[in-house]
Design a protein around this motif. Structure first.
Motif, PDB file in Angstrom:
ATOM      1  N   LEU A 298       3.561   8.332   2.525  1.00 22.82           N
ATOM      2  CA  LEU A 298       3.606   7.463   1.403  1.00 22.82           C
ATOM      3  C   LEU A 298       2.978   6.136   1.055  1.00 22.82           C
ATOM      4  CD1 LEU A 298       3.570  10.510  -0.280  1.00 22.82           C
ATOM      5  CD2 LEU A 298       1.690   9.802   0.293  1.00 22.82           C
ATOM      6  N   TYR A 299       4.647   5.580   1.543  1.00 27.46           N
ATOM      7  CA  TYR A 299       4.863   4.008   1.283  1.00 27.46           C
ATOM      8  C   TYR A 299       4.266   3.266   2.101  1.00 27.46           C
ATOM      9  CZ  TYR A 299       9.036   6.283  -1.029  1.00 27.46           C
ATOM     10  OH  TYR A 299       9.614   6.462  -2.110  1.00 27.46           O
ATOM     11  N   PHE A 300       3.489   3.320   3.467  1.00 30.36           N
ATOM     12  CA  PHE A 300       2.726   3.024   3.761  1.00 30.36           C
ATOM     13  C   PHE A 300       1.118   3.068   3.703  1.00 30.36           C
ATOM     14  CE2 PHE A 300       6.966   3.550   6.122  1.00 30.36           C
ATOM     15  CZ  PHE A 300       7.625   2.237   5.380  1.00 30.36           C
ATOM     16  N   VAL A 301       0.649   4.216   3.119  1.00 28.17           N
ATOM     17  CA  VAL A 301      -0.658   4.106   2.568  1.00 28.17           C
ATOM     18  C   VAL A 301      -1.452   3.001   2.389  1.00 28.17           C
ATOM     19  CG1 VAL A 301      -2.309   5.688   1.648  1.00 28.17           C
ATOM     20  CG2 VAL A 301      -0.240   6.709   2.290  1.00 28.17           C
ATOM     21  N   GLY A 302      -0.873   2.416   1.219  1.00 24.27           N
ATOM     22  CA  GLY A 302      -1.941   1.238   1.155  1.00 24.27           C
ATOM     23  C   GLY A 302      -2.391   0.615   2.128  1.00 24.27           C
ATOM     24  N   GLU A 303      -1.563   0.140   3.880  1.00 24.72           N
ATOM     25  CA  GLU A 303      -1.304  -0.748   4.592  1.00 24.72           C
ATOM     26  C   GLU A 303      -2.344  -0.224   5.465  1.00 24.72           C
ATOM     27  OE1 GLU A 303       0.135  -4.136   4.551  1.00 24.72           O
ATOM     28  OE2 GLU A 303       0.866  -3.576   2.490  1.00 24.72           O
ATOM     29  N   GLU A 304      -2.650   0.956   5.340  1.00 24.46           N
ATOM     30  CA  GLU A 304      -3.272   1.672   6.585  1.00 24.46           C
ATOM     31  C   GLU A 304      -4.404   0.916   7.175  1.00 24.46           C
ATOM     32  OE1 GLU A 304      -4.945   5.492   6.472  1.00 24.46           O
ATOM     33  OE2 GLU A 304      -2.467   6.223   5.984  1.00 24.46           O
ATOM     34  N   GLY A 305      -5.907  -0.158   6.304  1.00 20.42           N
ATOM     35  CA  GLY A 305      -6.427  -1.247   5.819  1.00 20.42           C
ATOM     36  C   GLY A 305      -6.328  -2.113   7.307  1.00 20.42           C
ATOM     37  N   SER A 306      -5.236  -2.221   7.654  1.00 28.69           N
ATOM     38  CA  SER A 306      -4.372  -4.136   7.789  1.00 28.69           C
ATOM     39  C   SER A 306      -4.458  -3.706   9.620  1.00 28.69           C
ATOM     40  CB  SER A 306      -2.999  -4.128   7.364  1.00 28.69           C
ATOM     41  OG  SER A 306      -2.026  -2.853   7.899  1.00 28.69           O
ATOM     42  N   SER A 307      -4.173  -1.798   9.997  1.00 26.93           N
ATOM     43  CA  SER A 307      -4.367  -2.164  11.143  1.00 26.93           C
ATOM     44  C   SER A 307      -4.972  -2.298  11.767  1.00 26.93           C
ATOM     45  CB  SER A 307      -4.426  -0.560  11.937  1.00 26.93           C
ATOM     46  OG  SER A 307      -5.681   0.034  11.337  1.00 26.93           O
ATOM     47  N   LYS A 308      -6.291  -3.182  11.770  1.00 28.97           N
ATOM     48  CA  LYS A 308      -7.655  -3.801  12.516  1.00 28.97           C
ATOM     49  C   LYS A 308      -7.022  -4.772  12.705  1.00 28.97           C
ATOM     50  CE  LYS A 308     -11.073  -0.712  11.109  1.00 28.97           C
ATOM     51  NZ  LYS A 308     -12.448  -0.350  10.532  1.00 28.97           N
TER      52      LYS A 308
END
Length: 656
Positions: A203-213
């Motif tokens: 949950l601390y890293f959900v906001g960064e999921e879009g950065s995987s691309k």
């Protein structure tokens, strides 16, 4: 430190009074500064940071940011002056689920979430040493303000009037007036079945999921650049160098057991008494006898095709200037290579993760100290290769040079942090312990490694011997000269890492969570960067040798570390465009730690570049020996050395 908040697993608490604190005008001024600069409070429960809860833009998922705000800032409706309110009540929500395995069957529970909801409650809502009457219905907050008054204990003025506005400057700072701030908290436990204990950090890293691309884009960019460089290096080795070897073996190599060179007579040379023609000079054959059947060269005959890097065989392994400094730097670089590789490997395997507080730094120090034995080994062996004799002096310099610079810089910076009374200051006892580890553990390891590398392993053997007289280096092209070559070569590895570098900076300096966690991507980028540094250094060294410049030792080290200059320039750009750091001390800390990070990176990559260039140079001159089927003593000497020997009147010339 352990706080005064008391949490009992499974027991909800509607409201619990914590304490009341008397704060003077100086304390209020400091609190306003912290709120104005966006400071947050950090709590830990079961190694899980207390988090502020957010939802994604589409409101489909929530995510956490570590810490919660100390307060908030508002402006007066009438005067427009700023007003500061402190959060003096917190609602704590502990999310739990049944423990896995037999512990869960026995009623065991594990914590999978720790949420904190702060609130500012004005003084008029509080009972005497008790909770507010209703923490949910609060209209006015607790303002950090004391009116000018005599030496009395004051309470915050009512904030119901919209015309009220506190003055911008405090008066009578030492008048003894204090403001009593009450604190309380509520605790609620809620079951959570959607989050596994092993994945509670997600949950601390959900906001960064879009950065995987973008991470994958960085990987593709790095692989593409590395592939192009690999093709260039392959062309150099497979075609250019082997083509040179083939030409050399055919034209200037071995012919019927003899190594022959043809030379035009110098202007002050003598003519043959019989023919009047200019004499030709041939080298000794493999048995050391003079060639009695020397060929006669006409005026039009030129020296056989020995050009470019092949002319440097007698100087390419000449020991560099300040080799006693380069050897300790290479040793420290190998120490950093071992430490960085170990940290990335443990992080990718999941051994190091954010739940292990301080683990990354602690393991990093441990690996760095243990790697002192590798530092001493490589430093001692390189020092022996350079012809050094005082290996104990080299050992002491290796153990003190880089670690001493690192320790001294951190100690000086820590003085500034102490002066600011920051909680990030390193305790003096910790500095003493680090000094003890440095002097009494790392130093003996460096000594042992240096003794083994210098006395037992010895120097590396070179395929050619070094001439007594050094060649004169011709005029160099602008792109081969020192700083130009370093900057141009360093730009290529920087293009490999700059996208991932953006995520590292964002995690360290901007993200509320403050955790960098995508170590898999970082490990891949690190590996590609090392490959890129190796290939760039090989290409740059080859171009330098083709320009008949044999001063490649230091140059290869600087070329390998050239991308550190671009990274520091990127830090400066990032500071002025993306950060909002105020204050001289904060700026000094940012640039100092950025410089140390770039220094560590440059030392690591510079060492990799140096060793890659060294292996490359030894390899290509080993190809020459393979092409001629001769030992090092029969390598053809250079034009300048040959002409010098002829001018001195030597009757027989033996290649050295």
């Amino acid at each position: 430190m352990t706080s005064d908040y008391e949490l009992v697993m499974g027991n909800d608490t509607e409201c619990q009074f914590l304490c009341g604190r008397n704060v003077d005008r100086y304390g209020l001024k400091r609190a306003r500064e912290l709120i104005d600069n966006g400071y947050v409070a950090e709590w830990i429960v079961d190694n899980l940071p207390g988090a502020t809860s957010f939802v994604t833009i589409d409101k489909s998922r929530k995510y956490y940011a570590a810490g919660f705000k100390l307060g908030h800032k508002d402006y007066s409706r009438t005067t427009g002056n700023p007003r500061y309110f402190i959060n003096n009540h917190v609602t704590i929500v502990i999310r739990w689920r049944s423990a896995p395995g037999r512990d869960g069957e026995k009623g065991g529970k594990v914590i999978v979430g720790f949420e904190v909801y702060p609130k500012s409650i004005g003084d008029e809502y509080w009972k005497y040493e008790g909770c507010p009457e209703d923490v949910r219905n609060v209209e006015y907050g607790m303002e950090l303000y004391l009116p000018p008054s005599e030496n009395t204990t004051a309470k915050a003025q009512p904030t119901s009037s919209s015309s009220y506005a506190p003055p911008r400057d405090e008066e009578d700072m030492d008048d003894g007036a204090t403001l009593t701030i009450p604190y309380s908290y509520s605790v609620y436990y809620r079951a959570e079945t959607d989050v596994e204990w092993a994945n509670r950090w997600d949950l601390y890293f959900v906001g960064e999921e879009g950065s995987s691309k973008i991470h994958w884009l960085a990987i593709f960019n790095s692989v593409f650049i590395a592939t192009l460089l690999t093709a260039v290096v392959g062309v150099i080795i497979a075609r250019t160098i082997k083509g040179d070897m083939k030409t050399f073996s055919k034209d200037g190599g071995v012919e019927e057991g003899k190594l022959k060179l043809k030379l035009k007579r110098p202007r002050n040379g003598t003519k043959s008494p019989k023919t009047g023609e200019k004499e030709s000079i041939s080298l000794l054959d493999q048995n050391g006898d003079a060639d009695n059947d020397a060929d006669v060269s006409s005026d039009e005959e030129l020296l056989e095709d020995l050009t470019g890097w092949k002319l440097l065989h007698g100087d390419v392994f000449r020991s560099p200037q300040y080799g006693g400094l380069l050897a300790p730097l290479v040793g420290s670089g190998m120490q950093l290579v071992f430490m960085a590789s170990g940290l990335l490997l443990l992080s990718c395997l999941g051994v190091l993760n954010p739940s292990w507080r301080g683990g990354f730094v602690s393991v990093g120090f441990s690996l760095f100290i243990f790697a002192g034995i590798f530092s001493g080994y490589f430093s001692g062996r390189v020092y022996k290769t350079f012809g050094g004799e005082d290996w104990r002096k080299n050992t002491l310099m290796t153990a003190i040079l880089f670690p001493g610079l690192l320790f001294t810089t951190i100690f000086i910076l820590n003085l500034f942090v102490w002066a600011q009374a920051s909680s990030t200051a390193i305790p003096f006892s910790t500095l003493i312990a680090l000094n003890f580890l440095w002097l009494f553990i790392q130093l003996p390891l460096v000594y042992a490694g240096s003794w083994y590398g210098y006395a037992r392993a010895g120097s590396w053997n070179h395929p050619t011997k070094t001439n007594q007289i050094a060649r004169q280096v011709p005029q160099q092209s602008w792109y081969i000269k020192g700083m130009q070559s370093v900057l141009i070569s360093g730009l290529i590895p920087f293009t490999v890492i700059f996208i991932e570098l953006l995520f590292v900076f964002k995690s360290l300096w901007q993200d509320k969570s403050g955790y960098y966690y995508v170590f898999g991507f970082l490990a891949v980028v690190f590996l590609i960067t090392i490959i890129t540094v190796i290939e760039v250094t090989i290409v740059a060294t080859y171009l330098q040798l083709c320009a008949e410049n044999y001063h490649w030792w230091w140059q290869s080290f600087f070329i390998g570390s050239g991308s550190a200059i671009w990274i520091f320039a990127y830090c400066v750009w990032y500071y002025f465009t993306s950060l909002h750091i105020h204050g001289f001390i904060s700026s000094i800390l940012f640039f100092s730690y950025s410089f140390l990070a770039c220094l560590v990176y440059g030392l690591l990559t510079g060492t990799v570049g140096f060793l890659a260039a060294y292996a490359f140079v030894r390899r290509i001159y080993g190809y020459v020996l393979a092409a001629t089927s001769l030992g090092p003593q029969y390598m053809p000497i250079s034009k300048d050395s040959l002409l010098t020997t002829v001018a001195r009147g030597s009757s027989a010339i033996k290649a050295d």
